[in-house]
Design a protein around this motif. Structure first.
Motif, mmCIF file in Angstrom:
data_model
loop_
_atom_site.group_PDB
_atom_site.id
_atom_site.type_symbol
_atom_site.label_atom_id
_atom_site.label_comp_id
_atom_site.label_asym_id
_atom_site.label_seq_id
_atom_site.Cartn_x
_atom_site.Cartn_y
_atom_site.Cartn_z
ATOM 1 N N GLU A 116 -5.735 1.661 -13.349
ATOM 2 C CA GLU A 116 -7.107 1.667 -13.881
ATOM 3 C C GLU A 116 -8.016 0.757 -13.056
ATOM 4 O O GLU A 116 -9.129 1.123 -12.683
ATOM 5 N N LEU A 117 -7.489 -0.457 -12.790
ATOM 6 C CA LEU A 117 -8.299 -1.449 -12.074
ATOM 7 C C LEU A 117 -8.542 -1.009 -10.628
ATOM 8 O O LEU A 117 -9.630 -1.199 -10.093
ATOM 9 N N LEU A 118 -7.534 -0.398 -10.004
ATOM 10 C CA LEU A 118 -7.715 0.075 -8.624
ATOM 11 C C LEU A 118 -8.740 1.201 -8.565
ATOM 12 O O LEU A 118 -9.536 1.280 -7.627
ATOM 13 N N ASP A 119 -8.748 2.065 -9.574
ATOM 14 C CA ASP A 119 -9.776 3.112 -9.639
ATOM 15 C C ASP A 119 -11.153 2.466 -9.768
ATOM 16 O O ASP A 119 -12.113 2.870 -9.118
ATOM 17 N N MET A 120 -11.202 1.446 -10.618
ATOM 18 C CA MET A 120 -12.476 0.789 -10.903
ATOM 19 C C MET A 120 -13.089 0.178 -9.631
ATOM 20 O O MET A 120 -14.301 0.220 -9.439
ATOM 21 N N VAL A 121 -12.257 -0.415 -8.774
ATOM 22 C CA VAL A 121 -12.794 -1.033 -7.552
ATOM 23 C C VAL A 121 -12.675 -0.086 -6.355
ATOM 24 O O VAL A 121 -12.768 -0.517 -5.197
ATOM 25 N N GLN A 122 -12.492 1.193 -6.646
ATOM 26 C CA GLN A 122 -12.466 2.239 -5.617
ATOM 27 C C GLN A 122 -11.386 2.045 -4.562
ATOM 28 O O GLN A 122 -11.632 2.170 -3.363
ATOM 29 N N LEU A 123 -10.179 1.683 -5.025
ATOM 30 C CA LEU A 123 -9.027 1.611 -4.123
ATOM 31 C C LEU A 123 -7.852 2.399 -4.715
ATOM 32 O O LEU A 123 -6.736 1.878 -4.797
ATOM 33 N N PRO A 124 -8.077 3.633 -5.137
ATOM 34 C CA PRO A 124 -6.980 4.338 -5.813
ATOM 35 C C PRO A 124 -5.798 4.530 -4.866
ATOM 36 O O PRO A 124 -5.976 4.730 -3.656
ATOM 37 N N GLY A 125 -4.583 4.416 -5.419
ATOM 38 C CA GLY A 125 -3.382 4.710 -4.640
ATOM 39 C C GLY A 125 -2.933 3.624 -3.687
ATOM 40 O O GLY A 125 -1.998 3.822 -2.922
ATOM 41 N N LEU A 126 -3.586 2.439 -3.724
ATOM 42 C CA LEU A 126 -3.211 1.397 -2.748
ATOM 43 C C LEU A 126 -2.257 0.339 -3.320
ATOM 44 O O LEU A 126 -1.991 -0.671 -2.669
ATOM 45 N N ALA A 127 -1.708 0.594 -4.510
ATOM 46 C CA ALA A 127 -0.901 -0.443 -5.186
ATOM 47 C C ALA A 127 0.270 -0.936 -4.335
ATOM 48 O O ALA A 127 0.628 -2.110 -4.382
ATOM 49 N N GLY A 128 0.857 -0.052 -3.509
ATOM 50 C CA GLY A 128 2.047 -0.430 -2.752
ATOM 51 C C GLY A 128 1.763 -1.126 -1.430
ATOM 52 O O GLY A 128 2.683 -1.635 -0.774
ATOM 53 N N ARG A 129 0.512 -1.180 -1.020
ATOM 54 C CA ARG A 129 0.164 -1.810 0.263
ATOM 55 C C ARG A 129 0.348 -3.312 0.227
ATOM 56 O O ARG A 129 0.159 -3.945 -0.803
ATOM 57 N N HIS A 130 0.620 -3.887 1.420
ATOM 58 C CA HIS A 130 0.655 -5.350 1.499
ATOM 59 C C HIS A 130 -0.748 -5.876 1.827
ATOM 60 O O HIS A 130 -1.549 -5.185 2.440
ATOM 61 N N ILE A 131 -1.010 -7.094 1.383
ATOM 62 C CA ILE A 131 -2.344 -7.677 1.555
ATOM 63 C C ILE A 131 -2.738 -7.695 3.045
ATOM 64 O O ILE A 131 -3.888 -7.426 3.399
#
Ligand code: ATP
Length: 351
Positions: A116-131
């Motif tokens: 939900e939060l990633l959609d909100m900040v327009q980064l959908p699908g990036l949960a698995g990326r490293h910083i």
């Protein structure tokens, strides 16, 4: 509902007064910028609000409840600092879920909320990326998502965009403002960039020298600065030395000008400063008669494409006029002209 009240807040570090006697109301659901030059005390003030610094004087009330001594971790405020303080060894999703995990949310709740939060900040699908695999703007968004993860009562940001290049920074200002409006979350942002404050805020708190100089909407602060510091810090202004010649007139280099009513704090016959924005100063042909028109000579012209700037010397003072290209005065250096300072655009301030 989250309204924050500051009453007589002050902070001393030994001999240094970082914040002095600040009374301020941050209204529910609004975005308020603390704006001022380096060292004016804005970071100290937001750290006091966050609970990271204890005030020397005064108290903080959140919806009427005294939170002055409440530890930071019990305030439930979301924070984003310039450094972002993301955990580099964790993924985007793990960073955002961090607070949720500490609070004991189970894995599936964490995952749903992170998405939900990633959609909100327009980064959908990036949960698995490293910083380390993210751009500066994307890291910014992750820090915002993490801060908003626990549905904070207040959202606090200290120079959150200052590490970004100018274009990205402007885009993020708009994005952050739209997000804040959509969520209706009471937000305080520290910045030294007046354009940023004007772009984003419902209210701007202008600080200098540990004190609040003025609080108002961006337009109020721009149109009706209370002192020369604010007039000069917000946008640019002609600050011309004058002598008060009545309650609605001043003497500028021997010429009488009409002004709006002058504050009673400024005495008749005494020195004052006339503030007028460059876009309000009009350049007319020589000899053009009328109210608040004085003779001058062009000393400098420069054309920025989107605007044209003309400098005019009138006796001992120099004023700058800025016009849109379609209103470009047809003048060159050394030309004689008439300068118009429309009465309604003049603001008389204490010297
Ligand atoms: P900047 O934009 O440069 O961060 P600022 O407006 O946020 O500036 P503060 O960091 O709040 O200003 O500092 C206000 C004043 O308090 C400065 O004179 C600073 O040197 C002083 N100050 C801040 N923190 C401390 C501290 N821990 N010990 C001593 N003095 C401090």
């Amino acid at each position: 509902m989250a309204e924050l009240k500051l009453e007589g807040i002050g902070k001393r570090f030994g001999a240094v007064t970082a914040v002095e006697n600040v009374d301020l109301t941050i209204p529910d659901g609004k975005l308020v910028c603390l704006l001022g030059p380096s060292g004016c005390g804005k970071t100290t003030l937001i750290r006091i609000i966050a609970g990271l610094e204890e005030p020397t004087t005064g108290r903080l009330l959140l919806d009427g409840e005294d939170i002055t001594r409440l530890p930071a971790h019990r305030r439930n405020f979301g924070m984003v600092f310039q450094s972002l303080a993301l955990f580099p060894h964790l993924t985007v999703g793990e960073n955002i879920a961090y607070g949720l995990r500490i609070r004991g949310a189970n894995r599936s709740v964490q995952k749903t909320r992170v998405d939900e939060l990633l959609d909100m900040v327009q980064l959908p699908g990036l949960a698995g990326r490293h910083i380390a695999q993210l751009s500066g703007g994307q890291r910014q968004r992750v820090a915002i998502a993490r801060a908003l993860g626990l549905a904070p009562r207040l959202f606090l940001l200290d120079e959150p965009l200052s590490a970004l290049d100018a274009k990205l920074r402007e885009a993020m200002q708009v994005e952050l403002r739209l997000l804040q409006q959509r969520l209706g979350i009471t937000t305080i942002i520290v910045t030294h960039d007046q354009r940023e404050a004007m772009t984003m805020s419902d209210l701007v708190v202008v600080m200098d020298d540990a004190k609040v100089q003025q609080v108002g909407t961006p337009l109020e602060i721009y149109r009706n600065p209370l002192n020369t510091f604010v007039a000069d810090f917000i946008g640019s202004s002609n600050l011309l030395p004058v002598t008060v010649a009545g309650r609605t007139s001043v003497d500028l280099a021997g010429q009488l000008l009409t002004t709006p009513a002058i504050s009673m704090d400024i005495v008749d016959g005494g020195p004052a400063t006339l503030s007028i924005r460059p876009e309000d100063v009009h350049v007319l042909p020589p000899g053009a008669e009328g109210e608040n028109r004085i003779a001058g000579r062009v000393t400098f012209v420069r054309d920025f494409g989107a605007s044209v700037e003309t400098h005019i010397r009138c006796d001992s003072v120099e004023a700058i006029s800025v016009a849109a290209p379609k209103d470009r005065p047809d003048v060159a250096c050394d030309d004689e002209v008439t300068v118009e300072l429309p009465p309604a655009s003049c603001v008389v301030l204490p010297r």
